[in-house]
Design an enzyme around this catalytic site. Structure first.
Site, mmCIF file in Angstrom:
data_model
loop_
_atom_site.group_PDB
_atom_site.id
_atom_site.type_symbol
_atom_site.label_atom_id
_atom_site.label_comp_id
_atom_site.label_asym_id
_atom_site.label_seq_id
_atom_site.Cartn_x
_atom_site.Cartn_y
_atom_site.Cartn_z
ATOM 1 N N TRP A 20 23.296 58.156 -60.840
ATOM 2 C CA TRP A 20 22.643 58.231 -62.149
ATOM 3 C C TRP A 20 21.276 58.906 -62.060
ATOM 4 O O TRP A 20 20.929 59.733 -62.900
ATOM 5 C CB TRP A 20 22.556 56.826 -62.753
ATOM 6 C CG TRP A 20 22.174 56.757 -64.200
ATOM 7 C CD1 TRP A 20 21.428 55.778 -64.768
ATOM 8 C CD2 TRP A 20 22.529 57.651 -65.275
ATOM 9 N NE1 TRP A 20 21.284 56.005 -66.127
ATOM 10 C CE2 TRP A 20 21.955 57.153 -66.453
ATOM 11 C CE3 TRP A 20 23.264 58.835 -65.348
ATOM 12 C CZ2 TRP A 20 22.090 57.796 -67.693
ATOM 13 C CZ3 TRP A 20 23.402 59.482 -66.583
ATOM 14 C CH2 TRP A 20 22.812 58.956 -67.730
ATOM 15 N N ARG A 40 14.586 55.655 -50.838
ATOM 16 C CA ARG A 40 13.891 55.015 -49.701
ATOM 17 C C ARG A 40 14.073 55.799 -48.402
ATOM 18 O O ARG A 40 13.375 55.565 -47.445
ATOM 19 C CB ARG A 40 14.307 53.553 -49.554
ATOM 20 C CG ARG A 40 15.787 53.352 -49.487
ATOM 21 C CD ARG A 40 16.161 51.908 -49.634
ATOM 22 N NE ARG A 40 17.583 51.828 -49.943
ATOM 23 C CZ ARG A 40 18.279 50.741 -49.914
ATOM 24 N NH1 ARG A 40 17.702 49.605 -49.594
ATOM 25 N NH2 ARG A 40 19.563 50.756 -50.208
ATOM 26 N N LYS A 171 28.051 44.797 -70.872
ATOM 27 C CA LYS A 171 29.383 45.431 -70.956
ATOM 28 C C LYS A 171 30.012 45.625 -69.576
ATOM 29 O O LYS A 171 31.223 45.802 -69.470
ATOM 30 C CB LYS A 171 29.322 46.735 -71.747
ATOM 31 C CG LYS A 171 28.458 47.846 -71.156
ATOM 32 C CD LYS A 171 29.085 48.644 -70.054
ATOM 33 C CE LYS A 171 28.028 49.391 -69.275
ATOM 34 N NZ LYS A 171 28.522 50.108 -68.116
ATOM 35 N N GLU A 261 27.510 46.862 -60.960
ATOM 36 C CA GLU A 261 26.512 45.836 -61.291
ATOM 37 C C GLU A 261 27.134 44.593 -61.941
ATOM 38 O O GLU A 261 26.552 43.514 -61.909
ATOM 39 C CB GLU A 261 25.450 46.408 -62.239
ATOM 40 C CG GLU A 261 24.617 47.541 -61.687
ATOM 41 C CD GLU A 261 23.448 47.064 -60.827
ATOM 42 O OE1 GLU A 261 23.493 45.939 -60.303
ATOM 43 O OE2 GLU A 261 22.497 47.856 -60.666
HETATM 44 N N1 LIG Z 1 26.474 56.018 -62.371
HETATM 45 C C1 LIG Z 1 26.502 55.868 -63.694
HETATM 46 O O1 LIG Z 1 27.397 56.396 -64.357
HETATM 47 C C2 LIG Z 1 25.448 55.080 -64.378
HETATM 48 C C3 LIG Z 1 24.715 54.101 -63.715
HETATM 49 N N2 LIG Z 1 23.799 53.356 -64.386
HETATM 50 C C4 LIG Z 1 23.023 52.317 -63.717
HETATM 51 O O2 LIG Z 1 22.069 52.936 -62.871
HETATM 52 C C5 LIG Z 1 21.834 52.122 -61.703
HETATM 53 C C6 LIG Z 1 22.096 52.965 -60.467
HETATM 54 O O3 LIG Z 1 23.442 53.355 -60.525
HETATM 55 P P1 LIG Z 1 24.016 54.541 -59.613
HETATM 56 O O4 LIG Z 1 23.034 55.639 -59.493
HETATM 57 O O5 LIG Z 1 25.343 54.850 -60.133
HETATM 58 O O6 LIG Z 1 24.144 53.769 -58.238
HETATM 59 P P2 LIG Z 1 24.180 54.355 -56.783
HETATM 60 O O7 LIG Z 1 24.770 53.280 -55.955
HETATM 61 O O8 LIG Z 1 24.779 55.708 -56.774
HETATM 62 O O9 LIG Z 1 22.613 54.530 -56.410
HETATM 63 C C7 LIG Z 1 21.775 53.414 -56.357
HETATM 64 C C8 LIG Z 1 20.383 53.848 -56.022
HETATM 65 O O10 LIG Z 1 19.569 52.660 -55.899
HETATM 66 C C9 LIG Z 1 18.911 52.685 -54.631
HETATM 67 N N3 LIG Z 1 18.717 51.339 -54.076
HETATM 68 C C10 LIG Z 1 19.639 50.364 -53.962
HETATM 69 N N4 LIG Z 1 19.078 49.271 -53.400
HETATM 70 C C11 LIG Z 1 17.782 49.581 -53.146
HETATM 71 C C12 LIG Z 1 16.706 48.876 -52.576
HETATM 72 N N5 LIG Z 1 16.849 47.613 -52.150
HETATM 73 N N6 LIG Z 1 15.519 49.508 -52.484
HETATM 74 C C13 LIG Z 1 15.384 50.774 -52.917
HETATM 75 N N7 LIG Z 1 16.373 51.502 -53.470
HETATM 76 C C14 LIG Z 1 17.551 50.909 -53.583
HETATM 77 C C15 LIG Z 1 19.830 53.481 -53.728
HETATM 78 O O11 LIG Z 1 19.082 53.954 -52.641
HETATM 79 P P3 LIG Z 1 19.771 54.333 -51.266
HETATM 80 O O12 LIG Z 1 20.432 55.651 -51.531
HETATM 81 O O13 LIG Z 1 18.604 54.399 -50.337
HETATM 82 O O14 LIG Z 1 20.753 53.239 -50.944
HETATM 83 C C16 LIG Z 1 20.287 54.591 -54.690
HETATM 84 O O15 LIG Z 1 19.296 55.587 -54.798
HETATM 85 C C17 LIG Z 1 22.783 50.918 -61.839
HETATM 86 O O16 LIG Z 1 22.074 49.841 -62.386
HETATM 87 C C18 LIG Z 1 23.847 51.417 -62.814
HETATM 88 O O17 LIG Z 1 24.434 50.350 -63.552
HETATM 89 C C19 LIG Z 1 23.549 53.574 -65.698
HETATM 90 C C20 LIG Z 1 24.224 54.539 -66.393
HETATM 91 C C21 LIG Z 1 25.230 55.372 -65.782
HETATM 92 O O1 LIG Z 2 27.113 52.388 -67.165
HETATM 93 C C1 LIG Z 2 27.915 53.257 -66.969
HETATM 94 C C2 LIG Z 2 28.359 54.184 -68.032
HETATM 95 O O2 LIG Z 2 27.596 54.051 -69.192
HETATM 96 C C3 LIG Z 2 28.521 53.412 -65.635
HETATM 97 O O3 LIG Z 2 29.492 52.445 -65.482
HETATM 98 P P1 LIG Z 2 29.872 51.917 -64.017
HETATM 99 O O4 LIG Z 2 28.607 51.402 -63.422
HETATM 100 O O5 LIG Z 2 30.902 50.863 -64.283
HETATM 101 O O6 LIG Z 2 30.421 53.090 -63.268
#
Ligand SMILES: NC(=O)C1=CN([C@@H]2O[C@H](COP(=O)(O)OP(=O)(O)OC[C@H]3O[C@@H](n4cnc5c(N)ncnc54)[C@H](OP(=O)(O)O)[C@@H]3O)[C@@H](O)[C@H]2O)C=CC1
Ligand SMILES: O=C(CO)COP(=O)(O)O
Length: 314
Positions: A20, A40, A171, A261
């Site tokens: 994201w 990180r 959701k 999540e």
């Molecule tokens: N992907 C999607 O379609 C969407 C995601 N989201 C929300 O965005 C958030 C991130 O999702 P997404 O990008 O998909 O997840 P990813 O697993 O792809 O990435 C997670 C990110 O969080 C970092 N992270 C995790 N734990 C820690 C920690 N303890 N300290 C520092 N950094 C940390 C990771 O770093 P590292 O790489 O170092 O592990 C990585 O950069 C979630 O809450 C998700 O629900 C919202 C909308 C859309």
């Molecule tokens: O929040 C999201 C789309 O809006 C991404 O959903 P997931 O974390 O279930 O992949």
């Protein structure tokens, strides 16, 4: 032109270089903003990356939010810096939302929530999508709206940040349930009933946090519910779908790309429901399934055989 109101390009720092964070970075870059992505593993220190930031957007998974927020606090920032949170989760220790964590660390800064039906793979493919930016600080929300809006990403403002945030967070639990529903081939009627009653449950929880009911009928609630409950691109949906096929949660999470999540959120919601004595039957069955206390079929039977009742307590 959508971006004509931006006189200067903004300096945007995105914390979290996962799916994201990377997609959001691309959206801001396309609009001509200076974007720095931090994770990180970065060789640069956070303090260096944060220098002169107009906007700091967190796309960190829930498990890292508290630590990263306190790390950011140790760096120097302009008092005008706007925080944006795009994380969809709840803190297991305090049950706080990510925006509540950021606002507690930075009480004098504007905090904006960004949430909507935004499967990152589709955004990366430049398919059209819409989202919501919500804040008590209208000017900050409007600034963030301009930074991300484009002909392929339509951004709405909203004055209910916690409602917008909880739509995206709650959701995820329903998306796990929807994955189970599809994995068991229960049909379209069952899915419609599940998603609709799921929305009722989301409103019930949201009201405890002070969220407005109508927010849940917008993009960040119903919109995101429809997206994630119907798409195999959703990791949360995948968790449910694979549980229905008989895999264990450990097996599923080991192979899942990125964060689901809803697993953690479901556990936090059980704490809240016990403290506040509110019924959340779908969440409870998802929880029992995740804990391997019931099979998918038993969870379905429990939901179908609950006491019959009016649709609404008017
Ligand atoms: N992907 C999607 O379609 C969407 C995601 N989201 C929300 O965005 C958030 C991130 O999702 P997404 O990008 O998909 O997840 P990813 O697993 O792809 O990435 C997670 C990110 O969080 C970092 N992270 C995790 N734990 C820690 C920690 N303890 N300290 C520092 N950094 C940390 C990771 O770093 P590292 O790489 O170092 O592990 C990585 O950069 C979630 O809450 C998700 O629900 C919202 C909308 C859309
Ligand atoms: O929040 C999201 C789309 O809006 C991404 O959903 P997931 O974390 O279930 O992949």
């Amino acid at each position: 032109m959508i971006n004509s109101k931006i006189e200067n390009s903004k300096s945007v720092v995105i914390l979290g270089a996962g799916a994201w964070g990377t997609a959001l970075a691309k959206l801001a870059r396309v609009n001509g903003h200076q974007v720095r992505l931090w994770s990180r593993q970065d060789s640069q220190t956070l303090a260096t990356v944060l220098q002169d930031a107009d906007i700091v957007l967190s796309a960190i998974s829930m498990k890292g939010v508290t630590d990263v927020a306190s790390l950011v606090k140790s760096c120097s920032l302009s008092p005008q810096t706007i925080f944006v949170t795009a994380t969809k989760g709840l803190d297991p220790q305090t049950t706080r939302t990510p925006s509540q964590i950021w606002q507690a660390e930075f009480p004098d800064h504007a905090v904006v929530v960004l949430s909507g039906p935004n499967l990152s793979k589709e955004i990366e493919q430049e398919l059209p999508a819409a989202t919501v930016v919500a804040s008590k600080n209208t000017a900050a929300a409007e600034m963030v709206q301009l930074v991300f809006s484009s002909s392929r990403f339509r951004v709405y403002t909203n004055p209910d940040p916690v409602g917008v945030e909880l739509g995206g967070t709650l959701k995820n639990v329903m998306a796990i349930a929807a994955g189970v529903c599809d994995g068991l081939h229960l049909g379209t009627n069952a899915k419609a009933a599940l998603v609709t009653r799921g929305l009722t449950e989301m409103v019930r929880i949201g009201n405890i946090f002070g969220a407005k009911t109508e927010t849940f009928y917008g993009l960040s609630g119903l919109g995101d519910l429809l997206a994630t409950c119907n798409s195999p691109l959703s990791r949360n949906y995948q968790v449910g779908y694979q549980l229905a096929s008989g895999k264990t949660l450990t097996e599923i999470l080991a192979a899942l790309p990125g964060t689901a999540e809803g697993v953690n959120t479901c556990r936090v919601l059980m704490q809240i429901s016990q403290q506040q004595n509110i019924p959340i039957p779908i969440t409870e069955q998802v929880y029992r399934l995740l804990e391997a206390e019931v099979t998918p079929q038993e969870a379905l039977d429990e939901l179908m055989l609950r006491d019959i009742k009016p649709e609404y307590n008017l």
